[in-house]
Design a protein around this motif. Structure first.
Motif, short mmCIF file in Angstrom:
data_model
loop_
_atom_site.label_atom_id
_atom_site.label_comp_id
_atom_site.label_asym_id
_atom_site.label_seq_id
_atom_site.Cartn_x
_atom_site.Cartn_y
_atom_site.Cartn_z
N HIS A 1 33.89 36.01 26.46
CA HIS A 1 34.88 35.07 27.72
C HIS A 1 35.95 36.09 27.84
O HIS A 1 37.05 36.22 27.02
N VAL A 2 35.84 36.89 28.91
CA VAL A 2 36.89 38.01 29.02
C VAL A 2 37.28 37.91 30.52
O VAL A 2 36.92 37.40 31.43
N THR A 3 38.76 38.54 30.67
CA THR A 3 39.21 38.64 32.12
C THR A 3 40.28 39.73 31.96
O THR A 3 40.15 40.37 31.24
N THR A 4 41.01 39.88 32.82
CA THR A 4 41.97 40.94 33.01
C THR A 4 43.30 40.17 33.60
O THR A 4 43.07 39.39 33.99
N ALA A 5 44.47 41.03 33.37
CA ALA A 5 45.85 40.55 33.87
C ALA A 5 45.69 40.36 35.31
O ALA A 5 46.40 39.48 35.77
N LYS A 6 45.18 41.41 36.01
CA LYS A 6 45.06 41.37 37.45
C LYS A 6 44.38 40.48 38.06
O LYS A 6 44.87 39.50 38.96
N ASP A 7 43.38 39.85 37.33
CA ASP A 7 42.27 38.87 37.66
C ASP A 7 43.07 37.60 37.56
O ASP A 7 42.99 36.34 38.53
N LEU A 8 43.74 37.34 36.68
CA LEU A 8 44.58 36.16 36.27
C LEU A 8 45.74 35.85 37.36
O LEU A 8 45.82 34.89 37.66
N ALA A 9 46.37 36.95 37.72
CA ALA A 9 47.22 37.04 38.82
C ALA A 9 46.53 36.49 39.86
O ALA A 9 47.12 35.74 40.85
N LYS A 10 45.39 37.17 40.21
CA LYS A 10 44.75 36.65 41.58
C LYS A 10 44.25 35.24 41.67
O LYS A 10 44.60 34.57 42.71
N ILE A 11 43.96 34.57 40.42
CA ILE A 11 43.26 33.22 40.59
C ILE A 11 44.65 32.45 40.54
O ILE A 11 44.76 31.28 41.39
N TYR B 1 28.50 24.87 34.08
CA TYR B 1 29.98 24.99 34.50
C TYR B 1 30.32 26.37 34.63
O TYR B 1 30.77 27.04 35.49
N ALA B 2 30.08 27.02 33.43
CA ALA B 2 30.39 28.48 33.07
C ALA B 2 29.69 29.37 34.40
O ALA B 2 30.36 30.29 34.96
N ASN B 3 28.40 28.99 34.64
CA ASN B 3 27.70 30.03 35.46
C ASN B 3 28.33 29.79 36.81
O ASN B 3 28.48 30.62 37.60
N HIS B 4 28.33 28.53 37.04
CA HIS B 4 28.97 28.23 38.59
C HIS B 4 30.37 28.63 38.89
O HIS B 4 30.83 29.22 39.65
N LEU B 5 31.19 28.49 37.65
CA LEU B 5 32.45 28.87 37.99
C LEU B 5 32.83 30.60 37.80
O LEU B 5 33.41 30.93 38.74
N ASN B 6 31.79 31.26 37.39
CA ASN B 6 32.04 32.60 37.46
C ASN B 6 31.68 33.10 38.92
O ASN B 6 32.18 34.28 39.47
N LEU B 7 30.45 32.29 39.55
CA LEU B 7 30.13 32.73 40.77
C LEU B 7 31.50 32.23 41.85
O LEU B 7 31.57 33.02 42.77
N TYR B 8 31.94 31.27 41.43
CA TYR B 8 33.16 30.69 42.19
C TYR B 8 34.13 31.78 42.37
O TYR B 8 34.84 32.31 43.33
N LEU B 9 34.56 32.21 41.20
CA LEU B 9 35.72 33.23 40.93
C LEU B 9 35.18 34.77 41.68
O LEU B 9 36.34 35.26 42.12
N LYS B 10 34.06 34.99 41.70
CA LYS B 10 33.43 36.08 42.34
C LYS B 10 33.78 36.12 43.64
O LYS B 10 34.22 36.86 44.34
N GLU B 11 33.53 34.80 44.24
CA GLU B 11 33.69 34.61 45.84
C GLU B 11 35.27 34.81 46.13
O GLU B 11 35.62 35.14 47.20
N ILE B 12 36.04 34.41 45.20
CA ILE B 12 37.61 34.38 45.46
C ILE B 12 38.08 35.87 45.53
O ILE B 12 39.06 36.10 46.15
N GLY B 13 37.36 36.76 44.65
CA GLY B 13 37.69 38.34 44.53
C GLY B 13 38.03 38.70 43.36
O GLY B 13 38.52 39.84 42.99
N LEU B 14 37.83 37.88 42.26
CA LEU B 14 37.98 38.24 40.95
C LEU B 14 36.67 39.22 40.43
O LEU B 14 35.71 38.76 40.47
N GLU B 15 37.02 40.29 39.93
CA GLU B 15 36.13 41.29 39.81
C GLU B 15 35.70 41.65 38.39
O GLU B 15 34.40 42.09 38.06
N ASP B 16 36.41 41.25 37.53
CA ASP B 16 36.25 41.63 36.16
C ASP B 16 36.24 40.52 35.13
O ASP B 16 36.65 40.53 33.90
N THR B 17 36.08 39.22 35.73
CA THR B 17 36.14 37.91 34.92
C THR B 17 34.93 37.44 34.54
O THR B 17 33.79 37.06 35.50
N HIS B 18 34.47 36.98 33.22
CA HIS B 18 33.44 36.40 32.96
C HIS B 18 33.89 35.18 31.87
O HIS B 18 34.22 35.62 30.59
N PHE B 19 33.62 34.26 32.25
CA PHE B 19 34.09 32.90 31.30
C PHE B 19 32.95 32.10 30.85
O PHE B 19 31.90 32.14 31.36
#
Length: 391
Positions: free
Chosen positions: A163-173, A134-152
């Motif tokens: 398990h990290v992200t940014t405020a900007k990526d959380l706003a984007k998702i 799940y984590a591997n697939h989710l990270n690929l999915y989030l990159k496709e959406i445009g999240l640049e600095d997230t790794h879950f």
């Protein structure tokens, strides 16, 4: 005497420099959370931000990503069989039992409304076979959406150093997820009857601005907390047609996370309003007529002026008064579509009234420093003149 005067000037200038720096640091709202961002949902324009690109721990804000991933990659009518790993998840739960069969939609509801970590594990295992897949697939999915600095690393946000992200990526998702009607409904649910094998209750949203301390216009939210992340919060709200997303990370306390969120919401709704470019508006450039193929709205701060410009290649660019580029939008050239892309938006550097007041104060102080310096220099020169005539 001369040395005393010079020493006084230097000491005064140092004091003013320190004061100016303090004022400059207060140019944004007095927010205590370590990172925050306010994004206008429709255009994606960033209204305020601090440390928005800093890697941080999201805690249960992770579940926004898990929820939209499940909605888009699973069948909400599927019956999910709960595993022992899901049953034994740490932290907040909806008390699933091993072997219990639960609709996927119900798990998403338990995930967002009651922050069920067991529901998150059950979702991950159902869709991708294991939490690791799940984590591997989710990270690929989030990159496709445009999240640049997230790794879950997991579906729930329990602490993992990677398990990290940014405020900007959380706003984007969140911006992306809010376009989905199913997500938007669950995200805004205040209470839900829960009839489980081991738990029969009513779930209430953990987000206090939706229920305990209602804030006018709030449409949804998610809370989070682990020791390493501090208090984290996502809030969506709408007033007068303008929707905003507020993310605050690493709040020293729950009270501060909420008060910071309210201050940022107040600033956004006070300082900004939407300006529309209507569908069918025509622009002429080099004997060509360009026509907007939709209605577009952009948040503009008090005192800002929006400019519309057709470039040589027929792109409509939107800028604000200080000529910061904020967006390009699709247009038609003589009824032939030029661009299919959605508006692209750049972050605003605009500041609320506190910032403008602080800037004015700094300018006044600088003026006083210059005036005092000139006065002292003239005084010294006169003293020197008096000394030479006396000799």
């Amino acid at each position: 005497m001369k040395r005393m005067i010079i020493a006084f000037i230097i000491h005064f200038l140092l004091l003013m420099f320190v004061s100016s720096n303090v004022l400059a640091q207060d140019e944004r709202p007095n927010i205590k959370c370590e990172a925050y961002i306010v994004m206008e949902e429709g255009s994606g324009r960033v209204l305020y931000e601090k440390n928005a690109d800093k890697l941080m721990y999201p805690a249960s804000l992770t579940k926004v990503a898990t929820a939209i991933y499940a909605i888009e990659n699973g069948n909400l009518e599927d019956m999910v069989t709960v595993s022992e790993r899901a049953r034994n998840a740490d932290g907040t739960r909806v008390y699933l039992e091993v072997g219990e069969k639960v609709p996927l939609k119900k798990l998403v509801q338990g995930l967002l409304i009651n922050s069920g970590n067991d529901a998150g594990v059950a979702i991950a295992e159902h869709i991708d076979g294991s939490v690791e897949n799940y984590a591997n697939h989710l990270n690929l999915y989030l990159k496709e959406i445009g999240l640049e600095d997230t790794h879950f690393k997991n579906p729930h946000g329990l602490f993992d150093p990677d398990h990290v992200t940014t405020a900007k990526d959380l706003a984007k998702i969140t911006q992306y997820a809010m376009k989905n009607a199913e997500f938007r409904t669950i995200f805004g649910t205040e209470e839900l009857k829960w009839d489980g094998q081991a738990w029969d209750t009513t779930l209430f949203t953990h987000h206090k601005l939706m229920r305990e301390r209602p804030y006018e216009g709030v449409t949804g939210g998610k809370t989070g907390f682990v020791d390493e992340a501090g208090n984290t919060l996502i809030t969506t709200a709408n007033r007068d047609g303008m929707s905003v997303i507020v993310v605050v990370l690493k709040g020293p306390s729950s009270t501060i996370a909420y008060s910071d969120t309210v201050e940022l919401l107040d600033s956004a709704f006070t300082q900004y309003k939407l300006i529309e470019i209507p569908e069918g508006k025509e622009y002429v450039q080099n004997d060509f007529t360009y026509i907007t193929n939709n209605t577009y709205a952009f948040p503009i701060a008090d005192g800002e002026k929006m400019y519309e410009n057709i470039t040589e290649d027929g792109t409509l660019e939107i800028t604000i008064g200080n000529q910061d580029f904020i967006a390009t939008i699709p247009i038609l050239n003589d009824s032939v579509e030029v661009s299919q892309s959605l508006p692209t938006v750049k972050a605003s550097q605009s500041q609320p009234e506190e910032a403008e007041t602080s800037t004015k104060m700094i300018n006044i102080i600088i003026g006083l420093i210059l005036a005092l310096t000139v006065t002292c220099v003239v005084f010294i020169k006169r003293k020197r003149g008096d000394g030479s005539s006396a000799s």
